[in-house]
Scaffold this active site. Structure first.
Site, mmCIF file in Angstrom:
data_model
loop_
_atom_site.group_PDB
_atom_site.id
_atom_site.type_symbol
_atom_site.label_atom_id
_atom_site.label_comp_id
_atom_site.label_asym_id
_atom_site.label_seq_id
_atom_site.Cartn_x
_atom_site.Cartn_y
_atom_site.Cartn_z
ATOM 1 N N ILE A 9 -15.947 -36.118 12.205
ATOM 2 C CA ILE A 9 -15.207 -35.713 12.094
ATOM 3 C C ILE A 9 -13.480 -36.836 12.168
ATOM 4 N N ASP A 13 -10.757 -32.884 7.463
ATOM 5 C CA ASP A 13 -10.828 -31.579 7.763
ATOM 6 C C ASP A 13 -11.458 -31.336 9.412
ATOM 7 N N ASP A 56 -26.189 -40.812 11.245
ATOM 8 C CA ASP A 56 -25.833 -41.039 9.620
ATOM 9 C C ASP A 56 -25.973 -39.945 8.721
ATOM 10 N N LEU A 57 -25.205 -38.995 8.032
ATOM 11 C CA LEU A 57 -26.677 -38.186 7.051
ATOM 12 C C LEU A 57 -27.686 -38.289 6.279
ATOM 13 N N ALA A 80 -19.190 -35.558 3.844
ATOM 14 C CA ALA A 80 -20.003 -36.276 2.355
ATOM 15 C C ALA A 80 -18.746 -36.784 1.751
ATOM 16 N N SER A 82 -16.546 -37.456 -0.656
ATOM 17 C CA SER A 82 -15.585 -35.843 -0.722
ATOM 18 C C SER A 82 -15.142 -36.565 -1.864
ATOM 19 N N SER A 123 -17.989 -25.837 -1.355
ATOM 20 C CA SER A 123 -16.423 -26.240 -2.361
ATOM 21 C C SER A 123 -16.242 -25.171 -3.605
ATOM 22 N N GLU A 125 -15.324 -26.362 -6.234
ATOM 23 C CA GLU A 125 -15.694 -27.207 -7.483
ATOM 24 C C GLU A 125 -16.991 -27.177 -7.933
ATOM 25 N N TYR A 147 -20.787 -34.963 -8.114
ATOM 26 C CA TYR A 147 -20.531 -33.894 -6.546
ATOM 27 C C TYR A 147 -20.558 -32.745 -6.426
ATOM 28 N N LYS A 151 -22.580 -31.095 -4.213
ATOM 29 C CA LYS A 151 -22.728 -28.867 -3.462
ATOM 30 C C LYS A 151 -23.073 -28.222 -3.212
ATOM 31 N N ARG A 182 -4.840 -35.813 4.502
ATOM 32 C CA ARG A 182 -5.279 -36.437 3.437
ATOM 33 C C ARG A 182 -5.728 -37.829 3.519
HETATM 34 P P1 NAP Z 1 -12.819 -36.451 3.871
HETATM 35 O O1 NAP Z 1 -11.426 -37.040 4.320
HETATM 36 O O2 NAP Z 1 -13.374 -37.181 2.890
HETATM 37 O O3 NAP Z 1 -14.068 -36.681 5.147
HETATM 38 C C1 NAP Z 1 -15.480 -36.928 5.385
HETATM 39 C C2 NAP Z 1 -16.316 -37.453 5.987
HETATM 40 O O4 NAP Z 1 -17.461 -37.435 5.910
HETATM 41 C C3 NAP Z 1 -15.892 -38.552 6.539
HETATM 42 O O5 NAP Z 1 -15.362 -38.762 7.703
HETATM 43 C C4 NAP Z 1 -16.087 -39.515 7.096
HETATM 44 O O6 NAP Z 1 -16.978 -40.722 7.263
HETATM 45 C C5 NAP Z 1 -17.629 -39.114 6.268
HETATM 46 N N1 NAP Z 1 -18.809 -39.531 5.257
HETATM 47 C C6 NAP Z 1 -19.029 -39.347 4.817
HETATM 48 N N2 NAP Z 1 -19.909 -39.817 4.267
HETATM 49 C C7 NAP Z 1 -20.838 -39.840 5.304
HETATM 50 C C8 NAP Z 1 -22.640 -40.470 5.635
HETATM 51 N N3 NAP Z 1 -23.367 -40.799 4.924
HETATM 52 N N4 NAP Z 1 -23.035 -39.739 6.749
HETATM 53 C C9 NAP Z 1 -22.041 -39.024 8.336
HETATM 54 N N5 NAP Z 1 -20.659 -38.998 7.943
HETATM 55 C C10 NAP Z 1 -20.006 -39.251 6.577
HETATM 56 O O7 NAP Z 1 -13.498 -35.298 3.598
HETATM 57 P P2 NAP Z 1 -12.618 -33.462 3.856
HETATM 58 O O8 NAP Z 1 -11.175 -33.574 3.022
HETATM 59 O O9 NAP Z 1 -12.256 -33.273 5.056
HETATM 60 O O10 NAP Z 1 -12.746 -32.676 3.506
HETATM 61 C C11 NAP Z 1 -14.195 -32.128 4.685
HETATM 62 C C12 NAP Z 1 -15.617 -31.248 3.788
HETATM 63 O O11 NAP Z 1 -15.043 -30.246 3.608
HETATM 64 C C13 NAP Z 1 -16.637 -31.796 2.851
HETATM 65 O O12 NAP Z 1 -18.314 -32.091 2.772
HETATM 66 C C14 NAP Z 1 -15.511 -31.420 1.742
HETATM 67 O O13 NAP Z 1 -16.868 -32.194 0.535
HETATM 68 C C15 NAP Z 1 -15.658 -30.785 1.968
HETATM 69 N N6 NAP Z 1 -14.238 -29.291 0.980
HETATM 70 C C16 NAP Z 1 -12.883 -30.673 0.941
HETATM 71 C C17 NAP Z 1 -12.019 -29.446 0.644
HETATM 72 C C18 NAP Z 1 -10.711 -30.544 0.354
HETATM 73 O O14 NAP Z 1 -10.757 -29.727 -0.050
HETATM 74 N N7 NAP Z 1 -10.264 -31.196 2.030
HETATM 75 C C19 NAP Z 1 -12.551 -28.188 -0.239
HETATM 76 C C20 NAP Z 1 -13.695 -28.362 -0.083
HETATM 77 C C21 NAP Z 1 -14.861 -28.491 0.396
HETATM 78 P P3 NAP Z 1 -16.215 -42.117 7.185
HETATM 79 O O15 NAP Z 1 -14.470 -41.683 8.024
HETATM 80 O O16 NAP Z 1 -17.434 -43.083 8.139
HETATM 81 O O17 NAP Z 1 -15.558 -42.637 5.232
HETATM 82 N N1 GDD Z 2 -7.030 -37.924 -7.050
HETATM 83 C C1 GDD Z 2 -6.485 -37.902 -8.199
HETATM 84 N N2 GDD Z 2 -5.344 -38.360 -9.180
HETATM 85 N N3 GDD Z 2 -6.494 -36.406 -8.765
HETATM 86 C C2 GDD Z 2 -5.271 -36.244 -10.206
HETATM 87 C C3 GDD Z 2 -5.024 -37.053 -10.724
HETATM 88 C C4 GDD Z 2 -4.448 -38.718 -10.025
HETATM 89 O O1 GDD Z 2 -3.611 -39.125 -10.037
HETATM 90 N N4 GDD Z 2 -4.268 -37.592 -11.983
HETATM 91 C C5 GDD Z 2 -4.215 -35.698 -12.472
HETATM 92 N N5 GDD Z 2 -5.454 -35.667 -11.493
HETATM 93 C C6 GDD Z 2 -5.724 -34.591 -11.015
HETATM 94 C C7 GDD Z 2 -7.628 -34.361 -11.222
HETATM 95 O O2 GDD Z 2 -7.637 -34.571 -12.830
HETATM 96 C C8 GDD Z 2 -7.599 -33.006 -10.641
HETATM 97 O O3 GDD Z 2 -7.979 -31.664 -11.597
HETATM 98 C C9 GDD Z 2 -6.799 -32.423 -9.626
HETATM 99 O O4 GDD Z 2 -5.439 -33.432 -9.808
HETATM 100 C C10 GDD Z 2 -7.192 -32.631 -8.096
HETATM 101 O O5 GDD Z 2 -7.736 -33.761 -7.942
HETATM 102 P P1 GDD Z 2 -8.262 -34.601 -6.567
HETATM 103 O O6 GDD Z 2 -7.353 -34.655 -5.680
HETATM 104 O O7 GDD Z 2 -9.038 -35.335 -6.410
HETATM 105 O O8 GDD Z 2 -8.647 -33.386 -5.899
HETATM 106 P P2 GDD Z 2 -10.018 -32.848 -6.532
HETATM 107 O O9 GDD Z 2 -9.928 -31.121 -6.634
HETATM 108 O O10 GDD Z 2 -10.798 -33.081 -7.601
HETATM 109 O O11 GDD Z 2 -10.995 -31.587 -5.042
HETATM 110 C C11 GDD Z 2 -11.237 -31.893 -4.571
HETATM 111 O O12 GDD Z 2 -11.092 -30.329 -4.322
HETATM 112 C C12 GDD Z 2 -12.239 -30.278 -4.261
HETATM 113 C C13 GDD Z 2 -12.148 -28.331 -3.245
HETATM 114 O O13 GDD Z 2 -11.968 -27.863 -4.834
HETATM 115 C C14 GDD Z 2 -11.314 -32.145 -2.761
HETATM 116 O O14 GDD Z 2 -11.061 -32.429 -1.570
HETATM 117 C C15 GDD Z 2 -13.408 -31.769 -2.874
HETATM 118 O O15 GDD Z 2 -13.682 -32.794 -2.097
HETATM 119 C C16 GDD Z 2 -13.367 -30.504 -3.078
HETATM 120 O O16 GDD Z 2 -14.163 -30.362 -2.585
#
Ligand code: NAP
Ligand code: GDD
Length: 325
Positions: A9, A13, A56-57, A80, A82, A123, A125, A147, A151, A182
């Site tokens: 939470i 998300d 905790d997970l 997760a 993430s 995801s 990913e 990761y 997933k 974010r």
């Molecule tokens: P986020 O901002 O990194 O949030 C992750 C959350 O997980 C935080 O609240 C964190 O808590 C909690 N957490 C981490 N380890 C934990 C543990 N051991 N026990 C309980 N809670 C734990 O991620 P998000 O972007 O909101 O994404 C939410 C979910 O969707 C994740 O599972 C992510 O992998 C998945 N997802 C995200 C995207 C995306 O683009 N955002 C896309 C596909 C899937 P703390 O505050 O304590 O660190």
């Molecule tokens: N983080 C980051 N930082 N990424 C960069 C950078 C940089 O300076 N420069 C280029 N990139 C490129 C990464 O190599 C990747 O290809 C793309 O930008 C996106 O990176 P992120 O924003 O870190 O996201 P992600 O795609 O690796 O993962 C996110 O999306 C997944 C869903 O497809 C995360 O939210 C994951 O938790 C989620 O599952």
């Protein structure tokens, strides 16, 4: 009154989903892991309206207790590790949180109340080195990071518990979704924050990794609606949630800098240290099933998302960093 429990939470998300569920009249409980510092920045505005349970997970008994105490109708597992690059630094811990953590939570659901509806945050990913374009629910997985591998396990264990024990468990295969809440290490927010700082004279350059990477980016506020819709269906299922459009990191930078009247080429430098051991070059989702069965369509465009993020970071920094996102 319906009741929901959210792991993660305090994350991007989790905070948007809590906003949505409170709006819908739910009683909302968040599972939060113990920390020596306050992690509640993203949920500060709703702390008086949600219940918090320590959990905790990594610890199944804490999950059982959180479910027993909150008696939810629905559980959203968003917790997760993430951040993809961190998963190469801590692959075992990533597996514990992101993969086995889901089995622990599913076990807790089975033991306490198998009628609870369950959402798993799968995801894009998992598609990794993509086998078809665009990616849909039936596209085979080829994850490219610890990761993504974790997933994929989490996805299949959720499907397996649905098939083995008849749980109402659904997986949302969400493509990248972003917004002003974010984390700053993800590329979208790294760019929007840097653009705002450069505009205000607080930063000179922005160092990025792979500018050619392509992502299907959407707005987090739109995507949490899809999570909720999945748990309102009579039958559980797995759904791709995506915008159906694709852009490069370079295009994201170009639009973000242009928003404040600057040319990205004058500020962005590439840094080989930011390249990944194995990259996901290109993601593009087909969310037709979510549209057809859930009636879900995103509302915010790519350009609208980039502008929203840059504007929010500019506003926050002008406010001395105090404005809520
Ligand atoms: P986020 O901002 O990194 O949030 C992750 C959350 O997980 C935080 O609240 C964190 O808590 C909690 N957490 C981490 N380890 C934990 C543990 N051991 N026990 C309980 N809670 C734990 O991620 P998000 O972007 O909101 O994404 C939410 C979910 O969707 C994740 O599972 C992510 O992998 C998945 N997802 C995200 C995207 C995306 O683009 N955002 C896309 C596909 C899937 P703390 O505050 O304590 O660190
Ligand atoms: N983080 C980051 N930082 N990424 C960069 C950078 C940089 O300076 N420069 C280029 N990139 C490129 C990464 O190599 C990747 O290809 C793309 O930008 C996106 O990176 P992120 O924003 O870190 O996201 P992600 O795609 O690796 O993962 C996110 O999306 C997944 C869903 O497809 C995360 O939210 C994951 O938790 C989620 O599952």
């Amino acid at each position: 009154m319906k009741s929901a429990l959210i792991t993660g939470i305090t994350g991007q998300d989790g905070s948007h989903l809590a906003d949505l569920l409170l709006e819908k009249g739910y009683r909302v409980t968040g599972v939060v892991r113990r920390s020596s510092v306050d992690q509640s920045e993203r949920i500060a505005h709703l702390l008086d309206r949600v219940e918090i349970q320590q959990g905790d997970l990594l610890d199944e008994s804490s999950l059982v207790k959180a479910i027993e105490r909150s008696q939810p109708d629905e559980i959203y597992n968003l917790g997760a590790m993430s951040f993809v690059p961190a998963s190469w630094e801590q692959p075992v811990l990533t597996g514990e949180f992101t993969a086995l953590g889901v089995t622990r939570l599913l076990n807790a659901v089975r033991f306490v109340n198998p009628r609870i509806r369950f959402y798993q945050a799968s995801s894009s990913e998992m598609f990794g080195r993509v086998r078809e374009v665009p990616q849909r629910e039936a596209t085979p997985f080829h994850p490219r990071s610890p990761y993504g591998v974790a997933k994929a396990y989490a996805h299949w264990i959720t499907v397996n518990y649905r098939e083995s024990y008849g749980l109402h468990a659904s997986c949302g295969i969400l493509f990248n979704h972003e917004g002003p809440r974010r984390g700053r290490e993800f590329v979208s927010r790294k760019i929007s924050d840097a653009v705002a700082r450069i505009r205000l004279g607080m930063q000179q350059k922005l160092r990025l990794g792979n500018l050619d990477a392509r992502r299907d980016w959407g707005f987090a506020g739109d995507y949490v609606r899809a999570m909720w819709l999945m748990l309102q269906q009579d039958t559980p299922g797995d759904y791709v949630v995506a915008s159906g459009t694709q852009h490069t990191v370079r295009e994201f930078s170009e639009i973000a800098f242009a928003r404040v009247g600057l040319d990205w080429k004058d500020y962005v430098e590439t840094d080989p240290a930011l390249l990944r051991p194995a990259e996901v070059d290109s993601l593009l989702g087909d969310a037709s099933l979510a549209k057809e069965r859930l009636g879900w369509v995103p509302e915010v465009s790519f350009e609208g998302l980039v502008h929203m993020m840059v504007d929010a970071d500019l506003g926050r920094l002008k406010d001395g960093g105090n404005r809520r996102q």
